[in-house]
Design an enzyme around this catalytic site. Structure first.
Site, PDB file in Angstrom:
ATOM      1  N   ASP A   1       0.826  -1.207   0.000  1.00  0.00           N
ATOM      2  CA  ASP A   1       0.000   0.000   0.000  1.00  0.00           C
ATOM      3  C   ASP A   1       0.859   1.255   0.000  1.00  0.00           C
ATOM      4  O   ASP A   1       0.599   2.202  -0.745  1.00  0.00           O
ATOM      5  CB  ASP A   1      -0.923  -0.024   1.227  1.00  0.00           C
ATOM      6  CG  ASP A   1      -1.879   1.151   1.251  1.00  0.00           C
ATOM      7  OD1 ASP A   1      -2.653   1.298   0.286  1.00  0.00           O
ATOM      8  OD2 ASP A   1      -1.839   1.930   2.216  1.00  0.00           O
TER       9      ASP A   1
ATOM     10  N   LYS B   1       1.400   4.197  -2.934  1.00  0.00           N
ATOM     11  CA  LYS B   1       1.240   5.626  -2.645  1.00  0.00           C
ATOM     12  C   LYS B   1       2.495   6.409  -2.992  1.00  0.00           C
ATOM     13  O   LYS B   1       2.415   7.516  -3.553  1.00  0.00           O
ATOM     14  CB  LYS B   1       0.890   5.816  -1.174  1.00  0.00           C
ATOM     15  CG  LYS B   1      -0.476   5.284  -0.782  1.00  0.00           C
ATOM     16  CD  LYS B   1      -0.718   5.401   0.720  1.00  0.00           C
ATOM     17  CE  LYS B   1      -2.092   4.884   1.102  1.00  0.00           C
ATOM     18  NZ  LYS B   1      -2.317   4.920   2.564  1.00  0.00           N
TER      19      LYS B   1
END
Length: 811
Positions: free
Chosen positions: A675, A679
């Protein structure tokens, strides 16, 4: 004195004809009135159809004739209550029907239907209806229009003999009764005495002739609508009545599909400066539309949008047309001589082609006529055979103030272009009161909606939303839209219309908007859906100002973005997959959105509702350069490392993160750094650097085999890591340090790692699930810009998605 004309729908039913009587009697108490009536609704078409059956020798003309008789008889039985009046009216009506029967029978016997006979047949509609209305309204006097409406033949066409008609009208109505009743549409040839007519819609024309000849105070056209509308209300739900129009504006709207008033009606009263009032028989207290020469406070550049479906463009092209005098004369003369009307003309400045717009029904005949007219030129190659393109639609935006408002055409084409609507042909007169253009037929609804919305003819700006994903984020977003709906309509004049909602297995759609109080139940009973079906349905609906909102974590849904952007549908993604996919795909999505004039927004991909990506874009657009990014981007990991304590082991913090909605459904996506890597890749790209996920250097804190096993085994073995984490936690506590999983970009080089930060570091006091980003730029070099706040949670993420929606709405 007033002239009141009532159309077919106004005399077509018992309720409407009784309303007509009330309107007339109320007005007659104030002043004398002349009432002009059409045939009962649909009767003229019925008369013509029956004559065709008789012409073909089809016995069913008897049945159709009997239906007409029965309809008129039932009307009389219902509305005429006085026995004597009813008996006298039946005698009159039955005499007319006997005459009509004889004519039909003659057509049936000899299989011939001349124009003279057809004109006589259709005249019975108004003769019947006017006698019924005259009997219904006590004290009214019936006048035979054939005695004072005279026509003559000019150049093979029937036209009004204005001088003779005006003289006879003045003589007939020298003394006005309280109520005069006149059948519309009907006329008589001045020389032969044959019955003629003023054309379809001719009852309006009859009323205008009488109003102009007698210098009426006003001409009132009573119909089944409240007046001229800003657009077709069957297509544009937000269309509303136009209170005032100039004669020119009304004429333009009529010519391009707004069949509220028969176009020739306007000229006689315009010359005399007599206003026309359009009113609704079924809503007599409504304001209606007034048409006059001068409009007070006429600020809007666009008054209305009109359209003609079933358009065919015929292109006449050839090198011999350049500089040759008389080509266009031949085009229009040959078509006019064969009764074909051209409503749009578009000619290239090079003069080598002229495109004309005709009705689809006239297209084949028009092509044959023009090919025959230019046969010699086609045979020797100086011209090409006629080319026709059918299945099109013509749209006209109308307003006298357009000539005083610069940029209308630019706004028109910009609006259509952003919506993916191609203009095939264009026509604009030098008066600048009408811009007409041709589009594909399937794009008509979308074109009308987006133009109505864009030119502020709608009370509200509308965004049509397709929301995919109804889990934590999607569910919260729908709640927020529902709670803000009335506020946005009232204060921002923005209507967020949710027209589609999809879960992982089902989808519901409603062009007019979905009931957000009941969408869960609707989804349960809806048909199953998958990403491909979802895409096809959304593209098939072809709705204007569309926005696709992805609140899933689905790779398959993210794969739909390109199709949506290519079809001018904006995309808002809480889903990180697309923006962190291969750089080529990311760049393709961004460039497609830019080229199509739509938006691709994914602010919540990083920092939930924090304004990180938007701020970076603002810095770059203002000329700054982002040199370095240091960030704690995982609200989940920050929550975990803030929660871990002597009483709460590492494995427990991971479980709490999932239970409280901070983590992904599978927390390993967070623990693996996937994750955060996504990002960081997104931020690095938005900072202007080319990077893919494989380029990010990873330093993880959970062994690799924990990511290879099943989720059940993962939860089973996770407590095995607690002891080592607790040992290291105690060490950090003694050193007054804390863990932070830090994402770093330094001049394009990217790294994620679990780092130890001391009390002097900006990351040290980061609480809960907060995110923080430090941006070092050429302008913010010594003291980096800091953005900090909640970086996880359904409500703040949904709020960030909502903010993206609002940015598209430009609110």
């Amino acid at each position: 004195m007033k002239v009141l004309k009532f159309g077919g729908t106004s005399v077509g039913s018992v309720s409407s004809i009784l309303s007509l009587r009330n309107i007339v009697e109320k007005e007659a108490k104030r002043q004398p009135v002349i009432v002009v009536v059409s045939a009962l609704g649909g009767v003229t078409d019925h008369l013509i159809a029956t004559s065709q059956f008789a012409l073909k020798g089809d016995e069913c003309w008897h049945e159709e004739y009997d239906k007409m008789v029965d309809r008129h008889h039932k009307m009389i039985d219902t509305i005429i209550t006085d026995p004597y009046d009813r008996e006298q009216l039946f005698k009159t009506v039955d005499t007319l029907f006997e005459q009509l029967h004889s004519i039909y029978y003659g057509v049936y016997l000899i299989h011939d239907l001349s124009q003279k006979t057809q004109d006589t047949i259709v005249s019975y509609g108004e003769r019947l209806s006017s006698n019924i209305v005259s009997t219904l309204i006590r004290g009214s006097k019936w006048f035979d229009a054939r005695k004072f409406i005279k026509t003559e033949e000019k150049f093979g066409k029937r036209s009004l003999d204005s001088d003779l008609t005006n003289k006879l009208v003045g003589k007939t109505f020298a003394e006005l009764p309280r109520i005069s009743l006149v059948p519309g549409f009907i006329a008589q040839d001045r020389d032969s005495g044959d019955i003629t007519n003023l054309g379809r819609g001719g009852s309006d024309y009859t009323a205008a002739i009488l109003a102009a000849s007698l210098d009426a105070e006003v001409l009132e056209i009573w119909t089944d609508v409240d007046g001229f509308m800003t657009a077709d209300p069957r297509v544009i739900k937000s269309a509303y009545t136009i209170n005032e129009l100039s004669y020119i504006e009304a004429m333009e709207l009529c010519n391009f599909g707004a069949k509220v008033v028969y176009p020739p009606t306007i000229y006689p009263v315009c010359v005399k400066n007599i206003p026309i009032k359009v009113k609704n028989t079924f809503n007599p207290d409504g304001q209606g539309t007034i048409i006059k020469s001068h409009i007070e406070n006429n600020q809007k550049p666009i008054k209305g949008i009109s359209s003609i479906k079933d358009t065919t463009l015929i292109t006449v092209t050839g090198l011999s047309m350049v500089g040759v005098v008389g080509v266009n004369r031949r085009i229009f003369t040959s078509l006019a001589n064969n009764g074909i009307s051209v409503f749009l003309v578009s000619q290239a400045s090079s003069e080598n082609s002229t495109s004309i717009g005709v009705k689809d029904g006239d297209a084949e005949k028009a092509v044959n006529i023009l090919n025959e007219e230019f046969q010699l030129e086609i045979e020797d190659g100086r011209m090409f055979p006629m080319h026709k393109e059918s299945g099109l639609a013509t749209v006209a935006i109308v307003g006298e103030n357009m000539k005083h408002s610069a940029g209308i055409a630019g706004k028109l084409f910009g609006t259509l272009g952003r919506s993916g609507i191609s203009v095939i042909a264009l026509a604009q007169g030098s008066s600048e009161t009408n811009i007409s253009f041709v589009v594909r037929g399937e794009a008509l609804r979308k074109a009308l909606n987006v133009l109505h919305d864009s030119f502020f003819l709608s009370e509200y700006k509308v965004l049509n939303l397709f929301i995919c994903g109804v889990g934590t984020v999607g569910g919260k977003l729908i709640e927020q839209i529902k709670s803000q709906y009335d506020e946005l309509k009232q204060h921002s004049h923005l209507k967020l219309n949710v027209v589609g909602i999809a879960s992982s297995h089902n989808a519901i759609f409603n062009r007019d908007g979905i009931d957000l109080d009941n969408y869960h139940e609707l989804l349960k009973t809806s048909e199953e859906s998958n990403p491909e079906q979802l895409r096809d349905k959304i593209l098939g609906m072809n709705i204007f100002n569309s926005v696709f909102v992805d609140c899933t974590a689905s790779k398959e849904v993210a794969a739909l973005y390109l199709s949506f952007l290519q079809h001018n549908i904006s995309v808002i993604a809480a889903n990180k997959i697309a923006a962190s996919s291969s750089y080529d795909n990311y760049e393709l999505l961004k460039q497609t959105a830019l080229q199509r004039g739509v938006k691709f927004r994914f602010e919540t991909n990083v920092g939930a509702g924090l304004p990180i990506i938007g701020t970076m874009n603002d810095l770059r657009n203002s000329g700054d350069k982002i040199l370095k990014i240091e960030a704690v981007l995982s609200g989940t990991l920050n929550f975990i490392f803030n929660e871990i304590s002597n009483d709460v082991p590492f494995s427990e913090t991971v479980l709490r993160a999932k239970q409280q909605g901070y983590s992904e459904p599978d927390p390993r996506i967070d623990l693996s750094g996937t994750d955060v890597i996504r990002k960081l890749v997104i931020l690095t790209r938005e900072a202007g650097y080319k990077v893919d996920q494989e380029d990010v250097e990873k330093h993880l804190f959970v062994p690799e085999d924990y990511f290879q096993c099943s989720e059940e085994e993962f939860w089973k073995h996770l407590p095995n890591l607690d002891r080592e984490f607790e040992k290291q936690r105690k060490r950090l506590a003694k050193e007054n340090k804390r863990w932070r999983f830090v994402a770093t970009m330094d001049h394009g080089k990217t790294t994620v790692a679990l780092k130890e930060v001391d009390a002097m570091h900006p990351f040290y006091n980061l609480e809960g699930s907060n995110n923080i980003v430090l941006l070092t730029t050429e302008r913010y070099k010594e003291y980096p810009m800091q953005i900090q706040g909640y970086g996880a949670g359904a409500s703040v993420t949904a709020a960030g998605v909502f903010a993206n929606i609002m940015s598209i709405a430009n609110i």
